[in-house]
Enzyme design. Structure first.
Site, PDB file in Angstrom:
ATOM      1  CB  ALA A 245      -0.979   0.028   1.167  1.00  0.00           C
ATOM      2  CB  ALA A 246       4.384   2.069  -0.595  1.00  0.00           C
ATOM      3  N   GLY A 247       2.046   2.675  -2.635  1.00  0.00           N
ATOM      4  CA  GLY A 247       1.513   3.443  -3.750  1.00  0.00           C
ATOM      5  C   GLY A 247       0.186   4.106  -3.422  1.00  0.00           C
ATOM      6  CG  ASP A 248      -3.233   1.831  -2.670  1.00  0.00           C
ATOM      7  OD1 ASP A 248      -3.353   2.148  -3.868  1.00  0.00           O
ATOM      8  OD2 ASP A 248      -3.383   0.666  -2.250  1.00  0.00           O
TER       9      ASP A 248
END
Length: 299
Positions: A245-248
Site C-alpha cells: 500500500a505504499a503506492g496507495d
C-alpha cells in the site's frame, strides 16, 4: 480556516490476509512464516484512509459483503474519519487479498474481489458524492464499468479524476479521455506502453491523458505534463519493512496536497514522504501516516 480538500474515492474494500515470511515460496514450495495478520485494505479503501489521515475530507464509494469482514471494514473506515455513506452492503463475502511479505519488504498479492465485483456502476447518491468533491480517486479492483461510470460523473461535474491503473490491464479510450492525472508505477507504465523506460512511457501516456506521475519506488516519482519538461522528484531514503500500500499512501497524500493548491513538485515530495513513512511499518492501512507525521518528516 481553509476547509480540507474534499476527496471522493470509488474503489475496492478488502480484508488483507497477510503472511510474513523470510523468503516468498516458489511454485510447489512450502515455507514457514513468522507472523500472520488480518488488516483492512483494498486499493480504494487504502487511498481513502491515506487521504483522510493526510488531512482530506474523504467519502468512500464501494461495497462490502454481509459478513464479519464487511462489518470490520466499515468500522475501520469510519474510525479513520472516512464517510461510509456510499459504502454498500451486499449479500455474500467481502473482498479479500492474500498477501505474502518477505524480509526485504517485498510482497506478492492475490485478490479475490467478492463484494467489490458488484460495483459495476453508481448507486443512488453516488453522483452527488462525486459532485461534492474536488477530486475523484479511481483504481481497477472493481469492474471497469463502475470505474468508467465514476469517471463520467466526475467529468460531468468538473471534478478532477485521478486514476491508479492497478491491477494493470488495457484501459478503454473513454476512461483515459475522462482522466486528468494517471498514476501508474513503473511496471504498470511499462505494461500500458510496452517500454520499460519511464520517461518514454510517460511521454507516450501523455498522448491519452494531460498529466502522468510514474512512481519509481525508492527512486521517487516522475511527473510529466503536456507542454512541459518532465520532473523527477526523489524519494526519502529509508529502510523498508513492508511496501504493501505504499503506492496507495502516495496517491492519497498527493490528492490532499494537490487539493490544497501546492505546486506539483512540492505535492509529490510530500506524498513521497508519506509513502516513505508507510513502508517502515507493517500492513496496508495500518501503516499510513497522519498529517502531523508527514509534516514532521518533511521538516
Amino acid at each position: 480556516m481553509t476547509p480540507p480538500p474534499a476527496i471522493a474515492v470509488l474503489g475496492s474494500t478488502n480484508m488483507d490476509l497477510v503472511a510474513y515470511v523470510p523468503t516468498a515460496p516458489r511454485l510447489g514450495e512450502t515455507v514457514t512464516g513468522s507472523a500472520f495478520r488480518t488488516i483492512p485494505g483494498g486499493k480504494g479503501a487504502n487511498q481513502a484512509v491515506a487521504a483522510a489521515r493526510a488531512g482530506g475530507a474523504v467519502s468512500m464509494i464501494g461495497a462490502v459483503g454481509a459478513d464479519d469482514f464487511g462489518t470490520q471494514l466499515r468500522t475501520a473506515l469510519a474510525d479513520a474519519h472516512v464517510d461510509t455513506g456510499g459504502l454498500r452492503t451486499v449479500g455474500g463475502a467481502s473482498g479479500i487479498a492474500h498477501i505474502v511479505v518477505d524480509d526485504d519488504g517485498g510482497n506478492s498479492i492475490i485478490v479475490v474481489p467478492g463484494a467489490n465485483g458488484t460495483v459495476g456502476g453508481l448507486a443512488d447518491g453516488d453522483d452527488a458524492r462525486i459532485a461534492a468533491a474536488g477530486a475523484l480517486l479511481l483504481q481497477l479492483e472493481i469492474p471497469l464499468s463502475g470505474v468508467l461510470a465514476g469517471a463520467r460523473a466526475a467529468r460531468a461535474h468538473g471534478v478532477r479524476v485521478v486514476l491508479t491503473p492497478a491491477p494493470a490491464q488495457p484501459l478503454p479510450g473513454e476512461l483515459l479521455a475522462n482522466t486528468d492525472l494517471l498514476v501508474p508505477n513503473e511496471h504498470e507504465a511499462a505494461a500500458l506502453t510496452g517500454t520499460s523506460d519511464p520517461y518514454k512511457a510517460a511521454a507516450e501516456l501523455l498522448a491519452t491523458v494531460p498529466e502522468v506521475v510514474v512512481t519509481l519506488g525508492a527512486e521517487g516519482s516522475l511527473y510529466a505534463a503536456r507542454g512541459a519538461e518532465p520532473v523527477l522528484v526523489p524519494a526519502p531514503r529509508v529502510q523498508a519493512e513492508d511496501t504493501t500500500a505504499a503506492g496507495d499512501t502516495f496517491v492519497g497524500a498527493l490528492a490532499v496536497a494537490s487539493g490544497e493548491g501546492r505546486p506539483m513538485p512540492e505535492a509529490l515530495a510530500w506524498a513521497s514522504a508519506a509513502a516513505a513513512l508507510s513502508v517502515q511499518r507493517a500492513g496496508a492501512s495500518a501503516s499510513m501516516p497522519y498529517r502531523h507525521e508527514i509534516d514532521a518528516f518533511t521538516g
